[in-house]
Design a protein around this motif. Structure first.
Motif, mmCIF file in Angstrom:
data_model
loop_
_atom_site.group_PDB
_atom_site.id
_atom_site.type_symbol
_atom_site.label_atom_id
_atom_site.label_comp_id
_atom_site.label_asym_id
_atom_site.label_seq_id
_atom_site.Cartn_x
_atom_site.Cartn_y
_atom_site.Cartn_z
ATOM 1 N N ILE A 242 0.852 -1.183 0.000
ATOM 2 C CA ILE A 242 0.000 0.000 0.000
ATOM 3 C C ILE A 242 0.889 1.234 0.000
ATOM 4 O O ILE A 242 1.810 1.347 0.821
ATOM 5 N N GLY A 243 0.632 2.157 -0.922
ATOM 6 C CA GLY A 243 1.451 3.364 -0.949
ATOM 7 C C GLY A 243 0.962 4.376 -1.962
ATOM 8 O O GLY A 243 0.183 4.042 -2.863
ATOM 9 N N VAL A 244 1.443 5.591 -1.823
ATOM 10 C CA VAL A 244 1.116 6.630 -2.801
ATOM 11 C C VAL A 244 1.931 6.373 -4.069
ATOM 12 O O VAL A 244 2.797 5.492 -4.105
ATOM 13 N N SER A 245 1.666 7.138 -5.090
ATOM 14 C CA SER A 245 2.379 6.977 -6.362
ATOM 15 C C SER A 245 3.869 7.235 -6.208
ATOM 16 O O SER A 245 4.288 8.144 -5.502
ATOM 17 N N ARG A 246 4.676 6.397 -6.875
ATOM 18 C CA ARG A 246 6.148 6.480 -6.917
ATOM 19 C C ARG A 246 6.807 6.018 -5.621
ATOM 20 O O ARG A 246 7.841 6.530 -5.213
ATOM 21 N N THR A 247 6.214 5.017 -4.988
ATOM 22 C CA THR A 247 6.872 4.409 -3.809
ATOM 23 C C THR A 247 7.362 2.996 -4.137
ATOM 24 O O THR A 247 7.536 2.162 -3.253
ATOM 25 N N SER A 248 7.576 2.719 -5.425
ATOM 26 C CA SER A 248 8.150 1.447 -5.903
ATOM 27 C C SER A 248 7.232 0.244 -5.706
ATOM 28 O O SER A 248 7.708 -0.881 -5.567
ATOM 29 N N LYS A 249 5.925 0.470 -5.736
ATOM 30 C CA LYS A 249 4.998 -0.648 -5.531
ATOM 31 C C LYS A 249 5.139 -1.715 -6.619
ATOM 32 O O LYS A 249 5.216 -2.912 -6.328
ATOM 33 N N THR A 250 5.160 -1.277 -7.892
ATOM 34 C CA THR A 250 5.232 -2.245 -8.999
ATOM 35 C C THR A 250 6.565 -2.993 -9.046
ATOM 36 O O THR A 250 6.571 -4.231 -9.109
ATOM 37 N N PRO A 251 7.721 -2.304 -9.017
ATOM 38 C CA PRO A 251 8.980 -3.069 -9.019
ATOM 39 C C PRO A 251 9.129 -3.984 -7.805
ATOM 40 O O PRO A 251 9.676 -5.081 -7.921
ATOM 41 N N LEU A 252 8.610 -3.550 -6.663
ATOM 42 C CA LEU A 252 8.655 -4.425 -5.478
ATOM 43 C C LEU A 252 7.791 -5.660 -5.684
ATOM 44 O O LEU A 252 8.187 -6.774 -5.316
ATOM 45 N N SER A 253 6.618 -5.471 -6.295
ATOM 46 C CA SER A 253 5.723 -6.610 -6.566
ATOM 47 C C SER A 253 6.400 -7.627 -7.469
ATOM 48 O O SER A 253 6.325 -8.837 -7.237
ATOM 49 N N GLN A 254 7.089 -7.134 -8.507
ATOM 50 C CA GLN A 254 7.762 -8.035 -9.444
ATOM 51 C C GLN A 254 8.960 -8.722 -8.793
ATOM 52 O O GLN A 254 9.202 -9.920 -9.024
ATOM 53 N N TYR A 255 9.698 -7.996 -7.995
ATOM 54 C CA TYR A 255 10.867 -8.588 -7.322
ATOM 55 C C TYR A 255 10.419 -9.675 -6.346
ATOM 56 O O TYR A 255 11.010 -10.764 -6.307
ATOM 57 N N LEU A 256 9.378 -9.400 -5.585
ATOM 58 C CA LEU A 256 8.866 -10.393 -4.632
ATOM 59 C C LEU A 256 8.248 -11.588 -5.365
ATOM 60 O O LEU A 256 8.284 -12.712 -4.856
ATOM 61 N N ALA A 257 7.724 -11.343 -6.562
ATOM 62 C CA ALA A 257 7.182 -12.447 -7.363
ATOM 63 C C ALA A 257 8.283 -13.432 -7.748
ATOM 64 O O ALA A 257 8.051 -14.640 -7.829
ATOM 65 N N ASN B 185 13.684 -7.388 0.877
ATOM 66 C CA ASN B 185 14.200 -8.268 1.939
ATOM 67 C C ASN B 185 13.584 -7.923 3.281
ATOM 68 O O ASN B 185 13.274 -8.825 4.083
ATOM 69 N N ILE B 186 13.396 -6.646 3.550
ATOM 70 C CA ILE B 186 12.752 -6.223 4.803
ATOM 71 C C ILE B 186 11.316 -6.729 4.844
ATOM 72 O O ILE B 186 10.850 -7.260 5.864
ATOM 73 N N ILE B 187 10.606 -6.581 3.721
ATOM 74 C CA ILE B 187 9.209 -7.032 3.648
ATOM 75 C C ILE B 187 9.109 -8.542 3.867
ATOM 76 O O ILE B 187 8.260 -9.019 4.626
ATOM 77 N N MET B 188 9.982 -9.296 3.211
ATOM 78 C CA MET B 188 9.954 -10.756 3.367
ATOM 79 C C MET B 188 10.224 -11.160 4.803
ATOM 80 O O MET B 188 9.605 -12.088 5.336
ATOM 81 N N HIS B 189 11.148 -10.460 5.451
ATOM 82 C CA HIS B 189 11.455 -10.746 6.859
ATOM 83 C C HIS B 189 10.235 -10.467 7.734
ATOM 84 O O HIS B 189 9.895 -11.270 8.626
ATOM 85 N N ILE B 190 9.555 -9.346 7.479
ATOM 86 C CA ILE B 190 8.349 -9.006 8.253
ATOM 87 C C ILE B 190 7.274 -10.073 8.080
ATOM 88 O O ILE B 190 6.662 -10.536 9.054
ATOM 89 N N ILE B 191 7.029 -10.474 6.826
ATOM 90 C CA ILE B 191 6.003 -11.468 6.531
ATOM 91 C C ILE B 191 6.325 -12.802 7.207
ATOM 92 O O ILE B 191 5.448 -13.457 7.794
ATOM 93 N N GLN B 192 7.588 -13.209 7.151
ATOM 94 C CA GLN B 192 8.004 -14.462 7.796
ATOM 95 C C GLN B 192 7.817 -14.406 9.303
ATOM 96 O O GLN B 192 7.337 -15.368 9.928
ATOM 97 N N GLN B 193 8.182 -13.264 9.895
ATOM 98 C CA GLN B 193 8.017 -13.099 11.341
ATOM 99 C C GLN B 193 6.534 -13.115 11.715
ATOM 100 O O GLN B 193 6.141 -13.715 12.731
ATOM 101 N N ASN B 194 5.708 -12.476 10.903
ATOM 102 C CA ASN B 194 4.268 -12.459 11.175
ATOM 103 C C ASN B 194 3.655 -13.859 11.084
ATOM 104 O O ASN B 194 2.753 -14.201 11.848
#
Length: 270
Positions: free
Chosen positions: A149-164, A259-268
């Motif tokens: 979730i974020g405003v425009s230009r916070t790297s949502k799309t590239p992050l989605s592809q990288y995590l994919a 990497n931070i997001i993946m760590h958060i998700i794993q911890q959750n």
């Protein structure tokens, strides 16, 4: 062998590799008039004995891909005693590679299919990220592993592809003050949601560069500081309502944020 060749395919996995090789060979001797029967997941001598007995009765040949050295040798020895033509498809290749690489094989059945499964999961995740990019379809929120979730230009799309590429199914939702966020966003587990925050000055710089790249002036509302503060305030209200964790992307590369997001998700999940 009779008019119609018969081949039994033995494998400690599904037998696809052995069947393809046998088919290729038979095509050189026959115009498609042959019968192939797979006997998959061979894990013991008894299954080999049963298959060899069938082959003996039907005057058939045997083709096998068995990585376990004991079972592979057993199949060859028993076939030889029964005078059955048995083709060891995997053995000679493993021996040659062992000599070439000076390394022992892993002797694990089905590794090709494990790799295939990993590949298809990755492709599925990439297709998911494209389908549910930029809030196109809110139905993806319930199906996603991660919702960005974020405003425009916070790297949502590239992050989605990288995590994919890490086999994570990601939906991303743009936050715009004039548009109410989809209701689904407040119904999913907040632990799946990640807010992407950014410093106003950093966002201003990024948006100005974006406007220049599009051949537009940097005075547009899109890059206006008052507008940026308004968007970020609305973003904070949304993530506070959801109760999700927030990651500051101001000075982070996509890889670092992912990497931070993946760590958060794993911890959750734990």
């Amino acid at each position: 062998m009779g008019v119609q060749p018969i081949a039994y395919v033995l494998s400690d996995s599904v037998g696809e590799t052995a069947e393809l090789v046998i088919k290729a060979g038979l095509s050189q001797f026959n115009n498609g008039e042959y019968k192939i029967q797979r006997i998959p997941y061979v894990e013991d001598k008894e299954t080999i004995d049963d298959a060899l007995q069938l082959a003996k009765e039907k005057d058939a040949i045997i083709g096998f891909t068995i990585v376990d050295p004991f079972l592979r040798n057993y199949a060859k020895e028993q076939a030889n005693q029964l005078n059955i033509e048995a083709i060891d498809i995997m053995g000679p290749m493993l021996h040659a590679m062992e000599r070439a690489f000076n390394k022992k094989p892993r002797f694990e059945p089905g590794l090709v299919h494990k790799l295939d499964e990993d590949y298809f999961k990755k492709v599925e995740a990439i297709e998911f990220a494209v389908k549910y990019d930029d809030g196109r379809d809110p139905r993806g929120i319930a199906r996603a592993d991660i919702i960005l979730i974020g405003v425009s230009r916070t790297s949502k799309t590239p992050l989605s592809q990288y995590l994919a590429l890490k086999r994570m199914k990601v939906a991303n939702i743009p936050i715009v003050p004039e548009v109410d966020p989809p209701e689904e966003l407040f119904e999913v587990d907040p632990k799946k949601c990640i807010g992407l925050s950014i410093r106003p000055d950093k966002l201003n710089d990024i948006r100005k560069e974006r406007l220049k790249a599009l051949g537009l002036g940097d005075q547009a509302t899109y890059a206006n500081m008052k507008r940026i503060h308004q968007e970020l305030e609305f973003f904070n209200k949304v993530v506070n309502k959801i109760g999700c964790q927030v990651v500051d992307v101001s000075n982070k590369a996509v890889e670092e944020t992912a990497n931070i997001i993946m760590h958060i998700i794993q911890q959750n999940r734990l």
